[in-house]
Structures are given as C-alpha cells and as structure tokens.
Write a protein that holds these residues in place. Structure first.
Motif, short mmCIF file in Angstrom:
data_model
loop_
_atom_site.label_atom_id
_atom_site.label_comp_id
_atom_site.label_asym_id
_atom_site.label_seq_id
_atom_site.Cartn_x
_atom_site.Cartn_y
_atom_site.Cartn_z
N VAL A 1 0.84 -1.20 0.00
CA VAL A 1 0.00 0.00 0.00
C VAL A 1 0.87 1.25 0.00
O VAL A 1 0.68 2.17 -0.80
N LEU A 2 1.85 1.28 0.90
CA LEU A 2 2.71 2.45 1.03
C LEU A 2 3.52 2.72 -0.23
O LEU A 2 3.88 3.86 -0.52
N LEU A 3 3.79 1.68 -1.00
CA LEU A 3 4.55 1.83 -2.24
C LEU A 3 3.65 2.00 -3.45
O LEU A 3 4.13 2.14 -4.57
N GLY A 4 2.33 2.02 -3.23
CA GLY A 4 1.37 2.16 -4.32
C GLY A 4 1.32 3.58 -4.87
O GLY A 4 1.95 4.50 -4.34
N PRO A 5 0.56 3.76 -5.96
CA PRO A 5 0.43 5.09 -6.58
C PRO A 5 -0.12 6.11 -5.59
O PRO A 5 -1.05 5.84 -4.85
N VAL A 6 0.51 7.29 -5.60
CA VAL A 6 0.14 8.36 -4.68
C VAL A 6 -1.03 9.15 -5.25
O VAL A 6 -1.05 9.49 -6.44
N GLY A 7 -2.02 9.42 -4.41
CA GLY A 7 -3.16 10.23 -4.80
C GLY A 7 -3.10 11.58 -4.12
O GLY A 7 -2.10 11.96 -3.52
N SER A 8 -4.20 12.29 -4.18
CA SER A 8 -4.28 13.63 -3.62
C SER A 8 -5.05 13.60 -2.30
O SER A 8 -6.19 13.15 -2.25
N ALA A 9 -4.41 14.07 -1.24
CA ALA A 9 -5.05 14.23 0.06
C ALA A 9 -4.46 15.47 0.70
O ALA A 9 -3.25 15.71 0.61
N ALA A 10 -5.29 16.28 1.34
CA ALA A 10 -4.80 17.52 1.93
C ALA A 10 -5.61 17.88 3.17
O ALA A 10 -6.75 17.43 3.34
N THR A 11 -5.01 18.68 4.02
CA THR A 11 -5.68 19.24 5.19
C THR A 11 -5.57 20.76 5.09
O THR A 11 -4.88 21.29 4.22
N LEU A 12 -6.25 21.45 5.99
CA LEU A 12 -6.16 22.90 5.99
C LEU A 12 -4.74 23.35 6.30
O LEU A 12 -4.01 22.66 7.03
N PRO A 13 -4.30 24.51 5.79
CA PRO A 13 -2.92 24.94 5.97
C PRO A 13 -2.46 25.05 7.43
O PRO A 13 -1.30 24.79 7.73
N ASP A 14 -3.36 25.39 8.35
CA ASP A 14 -2.95 25.54 9.75
C ASP A 14 -3.13 24.27 10.57
O ASP A 14 -2.94 24.27 11.78
N SER A 15 -3.46 23.17 9.93
CA SER A 15 -3.68 21.90 10.62
C SER A 15 -2.36 21.25 11.03
O SER A 15 -1.36 21.35 10.33
N THR A 16 -2.40 20.57 12.17
CA THR A 16 -1.23 19.79 12.60
C THR A 16 -1.27 18.38 12.02
O THR A 16 -0.37 17.59 12.26
N VAL A 17 -2.31 18.08 11.26
CA VAL A 17 -2.46 16.76 10.64
C VAL A 17 -2.01 16.83 9.18
O VAL A 17 -2.39 17.74 8.45
N ALA A 18 -1.17 15.89 8.80
CA ALA A 18 -0.75 15.75 7.40
C ALA A 18 -1.40 14.48 6.86
O ALA A 18 -1.59 13.51 7.60
N ALA A 19 -1.71 14.49 5.57
CA ALA A 19 -2.39 13.32 4.99
C ALA A 19 -1.85 13.02 3.60
O ALA A 19 -1.34 13.90 2.90
N SER A 20 -1.97 11.75 3.22
CA SER A 20 -1.58 11.28 1.90
C SER A 20 -2.51 10.13 1.55
O SER A 20 -3.11 9.51 2.43
N SER A 21 -2.64 9.85 0.27
CA SER A 21 -3.47 8.70 -0.12
C SER A 21 -2.70 7.83 -1.10
O SER A 21 -1.78 8.28 -1.78
N ARG A 22 -3.09 6.58 -1.13
CA ARG A 22 -2.50 5.58 -2.02
C ARG A 22 -3.62 4.69 -2.54
O ARG A 22 -4.64 4.53 -1.89
N THR A 23 -3.39 4.06 -3.68
CA THR A 23 -4.32 3.06 -4.17
C THR A 23 -3.58 1.73 -4.28
O THR A 23 -2.40 1.69 -4.63
#
Length: 108
Positions: free
Chosen positions: A24-46
């Motif tokens: 999963v971690l090596l799979g194709p990267v998609g688009s995921a985002a949080t608000l600019p002031d968020s302390t949470v970072a996000a990413s997606s994979r397929t």
C-alpha cells in the motif's frame, strides 16, 4: 539493543504492520490535503482497487482535522483496526479527531 519486553513487543507489532502495509505504502500516490494551519498531514495511495488514506497528527495536542481526499468520490472510509466508518461530505471531505501524535490509516 537492550530494550524492555514491552518495547520489544511494540517494535515487533509495528514491524508486522509495516510488512503488511508495504504494498500500500509503495502504491500510486493520490491527492489528500488538510487545511494549511492543521497539525495533521495526509496522503493517499491506491492498491488492489482500494483507496487508502494515511493521516498523522504531528502535535502533542489532540485535534480535529478536515481531510480532502479527491479520489474518495463519495466512498466510505473505514479506519484500520477500528469498528467505525466515516462517510464523506461533498464526496471528498472527511472530519476526524486525532490524539497526540496519532497515526491513522483508512481504507475504502
């Protein structure tokens, strides 16, 4: 290394999770985002026809974050290891609460 039994147990469990999620971690990267002031970072994979979202709270403070996952397309997300579901609003937004330094992986 000289570590406690509890630490060794946690290291072993974390290593097993990485081994299981490696494709999963090596799979194709998609688009995921949080608000600019968020302390949470996000990413997606397929992988294997499923969408995975990885989100991390980088703060010692609990927080609630809104994630935009463009590939979600209205699908429900299920946090791995939990028995709940998050249904998106406007087909691409989810809101979730994170503890200090919490990492969460979702699957659709």
């Amino acid at each position: 290394w000289d570590v406690s039994d509890a630490m060794l147990t946690q290291i072993t469990a974390t290593d097993a999770q990485f081994q299981q999620l490696a494709p999963v971690l090596l799979g194709p990267v998609g688009s995921a985002a949080t608000l600019p002031d968020s302390t949470v970072a996000a990413s997606s994979r397929t992988f294997g026809g499923a969408l995975y979202v990885i989100a991390v709270n980088s703060s010692a403070t609990p927080t609630t974050a809104v994630l935009r996952v463009d590939g979600l397309a209205g699908r429900t997300l299920f946090p791995l290891g939990e028995s709940r579901a998050l249904r998106p609003t406007k087909r691409v937004y989810i809101r979730d609460t994170f503890g200090p330094y919490e990492v969460r992986i979702y699957r659709s």
